[in-house]
Design a protein around this motif. Sequence first.
Motif, PDB file in Angstrom:
ATOM      1  N   SER A  12       0.859  -1.182   0.000  1.00 28.46           N
ATOM      2  CA  SER A  12       0.000   0.000   0.000  1.00 28.46           C
ATOM      3  C   SER A  12       0.898   1.237   0.000  1.00 28.46           C
ATOM      4  O   SER A  12       1.735   1.390   0.888  1.00 28.46           O
ATOM      5  CB  SER A  12      -0.900   0.017   1.239  1.00 28.46           C
ATOM      6  N   VAL A  13       0.717   2.095  -0.988  1.00 25.25           N
ATOM      7  CA  VAL A  13       1.587   3.258  -1.142  1.00 25.25           C
ATOM      8  C   VAL A  13       0.723   4.506  -1.294  1.00 25.25           C
ATOM      9  O   VAL A  13      -0.074   4.613  -2.235  1.00 25.25           O
ATOM     10  CB  VAL A  13       2.523   3.098  -2.356  1.00 25.25           C
ATOM     11  N   THR A  14       0.889   5.421  -0.369  1.00 22.19           N
ATOM     12  CA  THR A  14       0.163   6.686  -0.407  1.00 22.19           C
ATOM     13  C   THR A  14       1.049   7.757  -1.036  1.00 22.19           C
ATOM     14  O   THR A  14       2.209   7.931  -0.642  1.00 22.19           O
ATOM     15  CB  THR A  14      -0.251   7.110   1.012  1.00 22.19           C
ATOM     16  N   ILE A  15       0.489   8.454  -2.027  1.00 20.85           N
ATOM     17  CA  ILE A  15       1.251   9.426  -2.817  1.00 20.85           C
ATOM     18  C   ILE A  15       0.368  10.634  -3.120  1.00 20.85           C
ATOM     19  O   ILE A  15      -0.859  10.581  -2.961  1.00 20.85           O
ATOM     20  CB  ILE A  15       1.731   8.801  -4.143  1.00 20.85           C
ATOM     21  N   PRO A  16       0.959  11.735  -3.577  1.00 15.04           N
ATOM     22  CA  PRO A  16       0.146  12.898  -3.952  1.00 15.04           C
ATOM     23  C   PRO A  16      -0.786  12.589  -5.125  1.00 15.04           C
ATOM     24  O   PRO A  16      -0.453  11.792  -6.017  1.00 15.04           O
ATOM     25  CB  PRO A  16       1.185  13.942  -4.343  1.00 15.04           C
ATOM     26  N   LYS A  17      -1.951  13.216  -5.110  1.00 14.23           N
ATOM     27  CA  LYS A  17      -2.870  13.092  -6.241  1.00 14.23           C
ATOM     28  C   LYS A  17      -2.206  13.609  -7.516  1.00 14.23           C
ATOM     29  O   LYS A  17      -1.363  14.502  -7.474  1.00 14.23           O
ATOM     30  CB  LYS A  17      -4.143  13.876  -5.967  1.00 14.23           C
ATOM     31  N   GLY A  18      -2.616  13.043  -8.642  1.00 14.93           N
ATOM     32  CA  GLY A  18      -2.029  13.410  -9.924  1.00 14.93           C
ATOM     33  C   GLY A  18      -0.908  12.483 -10.332  1.00 14.93           C
ATOM     34  O   GLY A  18      -0.396  12.578 -11.453  1.00 14.93           O
ATOM     35  N   LEU A  19      -0.522  11.579  -9.426  1.00 21.20           N
ATOM     36  CA  LEU A  19       0.502  10.580  -9.723  1.00 21.20           C
ATOM     37  C   LEU A  19      -0.095   9.192  -9.555  1.00 21.20           C
ATOM     38  O   LEU A  19      -1.179   9.020  -8.998  1.00 21.20           O
ATOM     39  CB  LEU A  19       1.706  10.750  -8.788  1.00 21.20           C
ATOM     40  N   MET A  20       0.634   8.189 -10.027  1.00 23.82           N
ATOM     41  CA  MET A  20       0.221   6.792  -9.886  1.00 23.82           C
ATOM     42  C   MET A  20       1.413   5.979  -9.403  1.00 23.82           C
ATOM     43  O   MET A  20       2.540   6.213  -9.847  1.00 23.82           O
ATOM     44  CB  MET A  20      -0.278   6.233 -11.228  1.00 23.82           C
ATOM     45  N   ASN A  21       1.184   5.067  -8.476  1.00 27.85           N
ATOM     46  CA  ASN A  21       2.232   4.130  -8.072  1.00 27.85           C
ATOM     47  C   ASN A  21       1.947   2.760  -8.665  1.00 27.85           C
ATOM     48  O   ASN A  21       0.818   2.252  -8.578  1.00 27.85           O
ATOM     49  CB  ASN A  21       2.311   3.997  -6.561  1.00 27.85           C
ATOM     50  N   VAL A  22       2.978   2.151  -9.259  1.00 31.16           N
ATOM     51  CA  VAL A  22       2.878   0.795  -9.790  1.00 31.16           C
ATOM     52  C   VAL A  22       3.850  -0.072  -9.003  1.00 31.16           C
ATOM     53  O   VAL A  22       5.050   0.221  -8.940  1.00 31.16           O
ATOM     54  CB  VAL A  22       3.213   0.744 -11.290  1.00 31.16           C
ATOM     55  N   SER A  23       3.321  -1.124  -8.404  1.00 32.78           N
ATOM     56  CA  SER A  23       4.157  -2.070  -7.664  1.00 32.78           C
ATOM     57  C   SER A  23       3.932  -3.472  -8.199  1.00 32.78           C
ATOM     58  O   SER A  23       3.377  -3.650  -9.280  1.00 32.78           O
ATOM     59  CB  SER A  23       3.853  -1.987  -6.157  1.00 32.78           C
ATOM     60  N   ASN A  24       4.331  -4.461  -7.441  1.00 29.00           N
ATOM     61  CA  ASN A  24       4.266  -5.849  -7.889  1.00 29.00           C
ATOM     62  C   ASN A  24       2.851  -6.412  -7.743  1.00 29.00           C
ATOM     63  O   ASN A  24       2.042  -5.929  -6.975  1.00 29.00           O
ATOM     64  CB  ASN A  24       5.234  -6.693  -7.067  1.00 29.00           C
ATOM     65  N   GLY A  25       2.583  -7.476  -8.500  1.00 29.78           N
ATOM     66  CA  GLY A  25       1.299  -8.153  -8.393  1.00 29.78           C
ATOM     67  C   GLY A  25       0.188  -7.412  -9.118  1.00 29.78           C
ATOM     68  O   GLY A  25       0.405  -6.734 -10.113  1.00 29.78           O
ATOM     69  N   ARG A  26      -1.018  -7.545  -8.566  1.00 25.22           N
ATOM     70  CA  ARG A  26      -2.199  -6.951  -9.200  1.00 25.22           C
ATOM     71  C   ARG A  26      -2.715  -5.760  -8.398  1.00 25.22           C
ATOM     72  O   ARG A  26      -2.700  -5.775  -7.168  1.00 25.22           O
ATOM     73  CB  ARG A  26      -3.311  -7.988  -9.336  1.00 25.22           C
ATOM     74  N   LEU A  27      -3.180  -4.773  -9.107  1.00 29.60           N
ATOM     75  CA  LEU A  27      -3.774  -3.601  -8.479  1.00 29.60           C
ATOM     76  C   LEU A  27      -5.159  -3.980  -7.953  1.00 29.60           C
ATOM     77  O   LEU A  27      -6.047  -4.372  -8.707  1.00 29.60           O
ATOM     78  CB  LEU A  27      -3.884  -2.456  -9.481  1.00 29.60           C
ATOM     79  N   LYS A  28      -5.331  -3.862  -6.631  1.00 30.42           N
ATOM     80  CA  LYS A  28      -6.620  -4.197  -6.010  1.00 30.42           C
ATOM     81  C   LYS A  28      -7.519  -2.977  -5.864  1.00 30.42           C
ATOM     82  O   LYS A  28      -8.746  -3.078  -5.984  1.00 30.42           O
ATOM     83  CB  LYS A  28      -6.378  -4.837  -4.635  1.00 30.42           C
ATOM     84  N   SER A  29      -6.932  -1.820  -5.589  1.00 33.57           N
ATOM     85  CA  SER A  29      -7.761  -0.620  -5.436  1.00 33.57           C
ATOM     86  C   SER A  29      -6.893   0.626  -5.453  1.00 33.57           C
ATOM     87  O   SER A  29      -5.694   0.566  -5.162  1.00 33.57           O
ATOM     88  CB  SER A  29      -8.556  -0.664  -4.121  1.00 33.57           C
ATOM     89  N   VAL A  30      -7.523   1.739  -5.796  1.00 30.59           N
ATOM     90  CA  VAL A  30      -6.928   3.063  -5.633  1.00 30.59           C
ATOM     91  C   VAL A  30      -7.908   3.864  -4.785  1.00 30.59           C
ATOM     92  O   VAL A  30      -9.047   4.083  -5.188  1.00 30.59           O
ATOM     93  CB  VAL A  30      -6.689   3.759  -6.983  1.00 30.59           C
TER      94      VAL A  30
END
Length: 546
Positions: free
Chosen positions: A188-206
């Motif tokens: 789980s990665v919290t970042i500023p709006k207007g950006l996207m974080n991509v990590s390993n596995g599958r995206l479950k939610s934003v």
Amino acid sequence: MKSPLFFLVVFLIFPLTYSNAQLLQEKNNFTRQDTLRGSITPEREWWDLTYYHLDIEVYPEEKSIAGKNTIQYRVLKPYQVLQIDLQKPLQLTKVTQNGKELEIKHDGNAHFVMLKDQQNIGEINSVIAYYQGKPREAIRAPWDGGISWKKDNNNKHFIASSCQGLGASVWWPNKDHMYDEVDSMDISVTIPKGLMNVSNGRLKSVVDNNNETITTNWHVANPINNYGVNINIGDYANFSEVFKGEKGDLDMNYYVLKDNLEKAKEHFKDAPKMMKAFEHWFGPYPFYEDSFKLVEVPYLGMEHQSSVTYGNQYKKGYLGKDLSGTGEGLKFDFIIIHEAGHEWFANNITNVDIADMWIHESFTNYSENLFLDYYYGKESSAKYVIGTRNGIRNDRPIIGQYNVNHEGSGDMYNKGGNMLHTLRQLIEDDEKWRQILRGLNKTFYHQTVTTEQVENYLSEQSGIDLTAFFNQYLRDTRIPTLEYKIENKQLKYRWTNIVDGFDMPIQVLIANKTQWIFPNNTWKTLSIKSDTIKIDEDFYVKSIKL
């Protein structure tokens, strides 16, 4: 991934010759921190990782991270001290278990947590490690490791992690040793709006946090090595396709900077081509449950599991260069092919100790050759791998020092690839060789392995005792040299520059006919109908006519 070009450049600037005394000095220079990082300490061996939940917030303007990692484990034997690794300047601020804050004894980058509750065999327990600070900034990623804090051409944050060799503890707290892979993981990665974080596995939610931030939640269903975990933050555009693979439909997702979207749609056609070739040679992609992603980053690239990173500037070859010098290397994008090849060798099959990194890099270097073989034939692939010999230094053994987080020579790339190309010649039957490579990935599926396990498997499956072969190429720096002379239609030949027991047969061309000869360290004689012979270039050896 430290590319062979990088090692070649280093060698040209700082040429090295390693005497026994120098190797001994290097060995003696290892520190207590090296041992704490590189060995299976008593504080590590008693517990087996089962699950992580890495939950962090990234602050781009401050170049800092804060958050926690829930570390779940199975108790293998009673013990009351647990080692967590986190590198300075990050600070491990607190560790709790069952709501109780625990005492921590700090020793450099190793942190020893004093557990209060009794640890009983078979129990599944967990601790929560809290941390914060400014992680080491990567100056020349991926070789120096850390976090790359960059901006894209639109002045938007472009951030990524890379930590092979240096260790994942450079940016998050974990059990930072290769031998124990966590079974599954949430990120789980919290970042500023207007950006996207991509990590390993599958995206479950934003999740929109109703402030100026969002949280991306990724789930990894398969075992994953620590350095394979990553964050990639940017102003991304996403496109995807479905690959019809050996295990069914595989979704392949691509995340690129928005300005590069159209360029990427054309250039990334190498990705499904890669998948088709490597499933042929190595067996099914090992992480169908987690998908395959190719993610643009502000550095060259890295083999992060199911989240392979890309920064080759949309060029063929290695930043537009052919590492083989033959022209064959410009037929594919080096980073796409090489880094994705690591999904089989590094991510599926992972070395227990970093000293055995050749298991990752030699096979993946060789995968470049097999990609060419699949699409352009054996002549093209052989030309490529033989051409990469120009980058071999033979400075020190490919296998490093054990238990101190020490990699061997950068020859694990080009020399390792040529070693495997040589082994293919010894096996002769290409289909048998293909099945051996596929069998490796099936036998050691999602496992950590030692050099001995891989060596023994290859010997058993090939039907050849490869003990001396691997001693020669992995543990020695000398190139086997075939000495020969021809007198009165008699060919006399022998091996020199070899380890004990090295008796590898080799193919030669005599009177326009290919045949095997069987040299060892003593002179042998063969009657021939020619005054010349030619050594098959597919074998990584030297020859001297006396």
